[in-house]
Design a protein around this motif. Structure first.
Motif, PDB file in Angstrom:
ATOM      1  N   VAL A   1       0.810  -1.222   0.000  1.00 21.35           N
ATOM      2  CA  VAL A   1       0.000   0.000   0.000  1.00 21.35           C
ATOM      3  C   VAL A   1       0.841   1.268   0.000  1.00 21.35           C
ATOM      4  CG1 VAL A   1      -1.865  -1.200   1.202  1.00 21.35           C
ATOM      5  CG2 VAL A   1      -0.232   0.167   2.521  1.00 21.35           C
ATOM      6  N   ALA A   2       2.153   1.147   0.054  1.00 20.04           N
ATOM      7  CA  ALA A   2       3.013   2.333   0.118  1.00 20.04           C
ATOM      8  C   ALA A   2       2.795   3.244  -1.091  1.00 20.04           C
ATOM      9  CB  ALA A   2       4.476   1.915   0.203  1.00 20.04           C
ATOM     10  N   GLY A   3       2.461   4.502  -0.839  1.00 21.86           N
ATOM     11  CA  GLY A   3       2.308   5.489  -1.902  1.00 21.86           C
ATOM     12  C   GLY A   3       1.087   5.320  -2.773  1.00 21.86           C
ATOM     13  N   VAL A   4       0.159   4.444  -2.403  1.00 20.10           N
ATOM     14  CA  VAL A   4      -0.978   4.154  -3.274  1.00 20.10           C
ATOM     15  C   VAL A   4      -1.972   5.321  -3.273  1.00 20.10           C
ATOM     16  CG1 VAL A   4      -2.428   2.988  -1.539  1.00 20.10           C
ATOM     17  CG2 VAL A   4      -2.561   2.303  -3.940  1.00 20.10           C
ATOM     18  N   ASP A   5      -2.556   5.600  -4.433  1.00 19.75           N
ATOM     19  CA  ASP A   5      -3.518   6.689  -4.598  1.00 19.75           C
ATOM     20  C   ASP A   5      -4.954   6.206  -4.678  1.00 19.75           C
ATOM     21  OD1 ASP A   5      -1.635   9.003  -4.978  1.00 19.75           O
ATOM     22  OD2 ASP A   5      -0.950   7.710  -6.602  1.00 19.75           O
ATOM     23  N   LEU A   6      -5.151   4.951  -5.061  1.00 21.44           N
ATOM     24  CA  LEU A   6      -6.490   4.392  -5.203  1.00 21.44           C
ATOM     25  C   LEU A   6      -6.418   2.906  -4.937  1.00 21.44           C
ATOM     26  CD1 LEU A   6      -9.491   4.490  -6.102  1.00 21.44           C
ATOM     27  CD2 LEU A   6      -8.678   4.259  -8.474  1.00 21.44           C
ATOM     28  N   VAL A   7      -7.283   2.422  -4.031  1.00 20.16           N
ATOM     29  CA  VAL A   7      -7.385   0.990  -3.737  1.00 20.16           C
ATOM     30  C   VAL A   7      -8.767   0.513  -4.150  1.00 20.16           C
ATOM     31  CG1 VAL A   7      -7.207  -0.799  -1.969  1.00 20.16           C
ATOM     32  CG2 VAL A   7      -5.836   1.284  -1.766  1.00 20.16           C
ATOM     33  N   LEU A   8      -8.809  -0.551  -4.937  1.00 18.83           N
ATOM     34  CA  LEU A   8     -10.072  -1.084  -5.443  1.00 18.83           C
ATOM     35  C   LEU A   8     -10.196  -2.548  -5.067  1.00 18.83           C
ATOM     36  CD1 LEU A   8     -10.009   0.552  -8.990  1.00 18.83           C
ATOM     37  CD2 LEU A   8     -11.349   1.291  -7.003  1.00 18.83           C
TER      38      LEU A   8
ATOM     39  N   SER B   1     -13.555  -3.329   3.210  1.00 21.45           N
ATOM     40  CA  SER B   1     -13.538  -3.309   4.678  1.00 21.45           C
ATOM     41  C   SER B   1     -12.240  -3.893   5.234  1.00 21.45           C
ATOM     42  CB  SER B   1     -14.739  -4.084   5.227  1.00 21.45           C
ATOM     43  OG  SER B   1     -15.958  -3.485   4.843  1.00 21.45           O
ATOM     44  N   SER B   2     -11.766  -4.975   4.626  1.00 19.49           N
ATOM     45  CA  SER B   2     -10.528  -5.606   5.090  1.00 19.49           C
ATOM     46  C   SER B   2      -9.341  -4.676   4.944  1.00 19.49           C
ATOM     47  CB  SER B   2     -10.273  -6.902   4.315  1.00 19.49           C
ATOM     48  OG  SER B   2     -11.248  -7.874   4.606  1.00 19.49           O
ATOM     49  N   VAL B   3      -9.285  -3.961   3.836  1.00 22.89           N
ATOM     50  CA  VAL B   3      -8.202  -2.998   3.628  1.00 22.89           C
ATOM     51  C   VAL B   3      -8.229  -1.934   4.715  1.00 22.89           C
ATOM     52  CG1 VAL B   3      -7.336  -1.174   2.114  1.00 22.89           C
ATOM     53  CG2 VAL B   3      -8.042  -3.370   1.136  1.00 22.89           C
ATOM     54  N   LEU B   4      -9.422  -1.417   5.017  1.00 24.26           N
ATOM     55  CA  LEU B   4      -9.532  -0.318   5.972  1.00 24.26           C
ATOM     56  C   LEU B   4      -9.298  -0.769   7.406  1.00 24.26           C
ATOM     57  CD1 LEU B   4     -12.503   1.652   4.415  1.00 24.26           C
ATOM     58  CD2 LEU B   4     -10.056   2.141   4.269  1.00 24.26           C
ATOM     59  N   GLU B   5      -9.606  -2.026   7.701  1.00 21.26           N
ATOM     60  CA  GLU B   5      -9.289  -2.550   9.033  1.00 21.26           C
ATOM     61  C   GLU B   5      -7.782  -2.554   9.268  1.00 21.26           C
ATOM     62  OE1 GLU B   5     -11.052  -6.386   9.248  1.00 21.26           O
ATOM     63  OE2 GLU B   5     -13.108  -5.613   9.333  1.00 21.26           O
ATOM     64  N   ARG B   6      -7.034  -2.867   8.223  1.00 17.47           N
ATOM     65  CA  ARG B   6      -5.582  -2.971   8.346  1.00 17.47           C
ATOM     66  C   ARG B   6      -4.874  -1.647   8.098  1.00 17.47           C
ATOM     67  NH1 ARG B   6      -4.494  -8.790   5.299  1.00 17.47           N
ATOM     68  NH2 ARG B   6      -6.431  -9.780   5.981  1.00 17.47           N
TER      69      ARG B   6
ATOM     70  N   LEU C   1      -6.169   4.765   4.639  1.00 16.89           N
ATOM     71  CA  LEU C   1      -6.559   4.729   3.224  1.00 16.89           C
ATOM     72  C   LEU C   1      -8.055   4.979   3.008  1.00 16.89           C
ATOM     73  CD1 LEU C   1      -4.491   1.610   2.073  1.00 16.89           C
ATOM     74  CD2 LEU C   1      -3.860   4.031   1.908  1.00 16.89           C
ATOM     75  N   LEU C   2      -8.737   5.431   4.046  1.00 13.39           N
ATOM     76  CA  LEU C   2     -10.188   5.620   3.969  1.00 13.39           C
ATOM     77  C   LEU C   2     -10.607   6.503   2.810  1.00 13.39           C
ATOM     78  CD1 LEU C   2     -13.039   5.288   5.171  1.00 13.39           C
ATOM     79  CD2 LEU C   2     -12.531   7.243   6.663  1.00 13.39           C
ATOM     80  N   ASP C   3      -9.831   7.559   2.547  1.00 15.45           N
ATOM     81  CA  ASP C   3     -10.231   8.523   1.524  1.00 15.45           C
ATOM     82  C   ASP C   3     -10.009   8.048   0.104  1.00 15.45           C
ATOM     83  OD1 ASP C   3      -7.470   8.620   1.579  1.00 15.45           O
ATOM     84  OD2 ASP C   3      -7.344  10.801   1.383  1.00 15.45           O
ATOM     85  N   ARG C   4      -9.431   6.861  -0.075  1.00 19.30           N
ATOM     86  CA  ARG C   4      -9.118   6.411  -1.439  1.00 19.30           C
ATOM     87  C   ARG C   4      -9.382   4.926  -1.654  1.00 19.30           C
ATOM     88  NH1 ARG C   4      -3.104   7.524   0.654  1.00 19.30           N
ATOM     89  NH2 ARG C   4      -4.439   8.794   1.953  1.00 19.30           N
ATOM     90  N   THR C   5     -10.234   4.333  -0.835  1.00 19.90           N
ATOM     91  CA  THR C   5     -10.521   2.902  -0.945  1.00 19.90           C
ATOM     92  C   THR C   5     -11.986   2.678  -1.293  1.00 19.90           C
ATOM     93  OG1 THR C   5      -8.776   2.372   0.650  1.00 19.90           O
ATOM     94  CG2 THR C   5     -10.452   0.691   0.261  1.00 19.90           C
TER      95      THR C   5
END
Length: 210
Positions: free
Chosen positions: A98-105, A113-118, A122-126
């Motif tokens: 996730v380092a430097g990521v601008d958008l997570v899909l 939800s799993s991404v945001l738990e960890r 990244l809430l603003d771009r997931t």
């Protein structure tokens, strides 16, 4: 639309728009999305300009080091991507991914939800993949900047503020693992439709979608 500052972005000569696709094992859905997005961007922009968008993938419970599932890989043949998929290797969703990521899909809302738990930062771009496609398709993108990297950042902002104005829908890409070829085909088609929409807004052919 004016895009707010993105403190997570890397300034300077390596300026890129970084997209991370996420599913469970990183052997079916997220690699299909990664490979399709790269291919569509190259087809639309050419190799040099499309390289400004870095697309990668990871799994929340990755089968680390494994190749792409053979049935999902086979479904990429109509797009000429089966051979390229043969070199793919799964990796785990971690700090490095996730380092430097601008958008997570994510493949669906559970992966979001799993991404945001960890990685709550990244809430603003997931988003879920199909969710993001719906949001950008519904939004007015005519005023977004033409530069590819700036447009990507602005598109994420626009999707975030549009989220509460678009009716909810089924944004799932069902997990095809354990199913027949038809389930892999359905997953790949859903992914293609979403990625095609996203690339159309990120890199419009003539200055805007509408």
């Amino acid at each position: 639309m004016t895009s707010p500052a993105h403190p997570h972005r890397r300034p300077g000569s390596d300026d890129r728009f970084r997209v991370l696709m996420v599913c469970t094992g990183n052997i079916c859905r997220s690699p299909a999305a990664e490979l399709m997005m790269r291919s569509l961007l190259v087809g639309r922009l050419g190799g040099r300009e499309s390289a400004r968008v870095e697309v990668s993938s990871a799994g929340v419970a990755a089968v680390v080091g494994s190749g792409m599932h053979p049935l999902s890989r086979a479904e990429l043949s109509p797009w000429g991507l089966a051979e390229r998929a043969g070199t793919f290797r799964a990796r785990q969703l971690d700090d490095r991914a996730v380092a430097g990521v601008d958008l997570v899909l994510g493949a669906d809302v559970r992966h979001r939800s799993s991404v945001l738990e960890r990685h709550p930062q990244l809430l603003d771009r997931t988003f879920a993949l199909r969710e993001f496609a719906r949001l950008v398709d519904a939004a007015d993108t005519m005023t977004l900047p033409p530069d590819l990297v700036k447009r990507g950042a602005a598109l994420v902002d626009l999707a975030r503020v549009t989220r509460g104005t678009v009716p909810p829908a089924d944004d799932t890409v069902p997990d095809p693992v354990g199913g027949p070829a038809s389930r892999h085909r359905d997953a790949v088609l859903r992914i293609f439709q979403a990625v095609h929409t996203i690339v159309g807004e990120l890199a419009p052919r003539s200055g805007g979608h509408r």
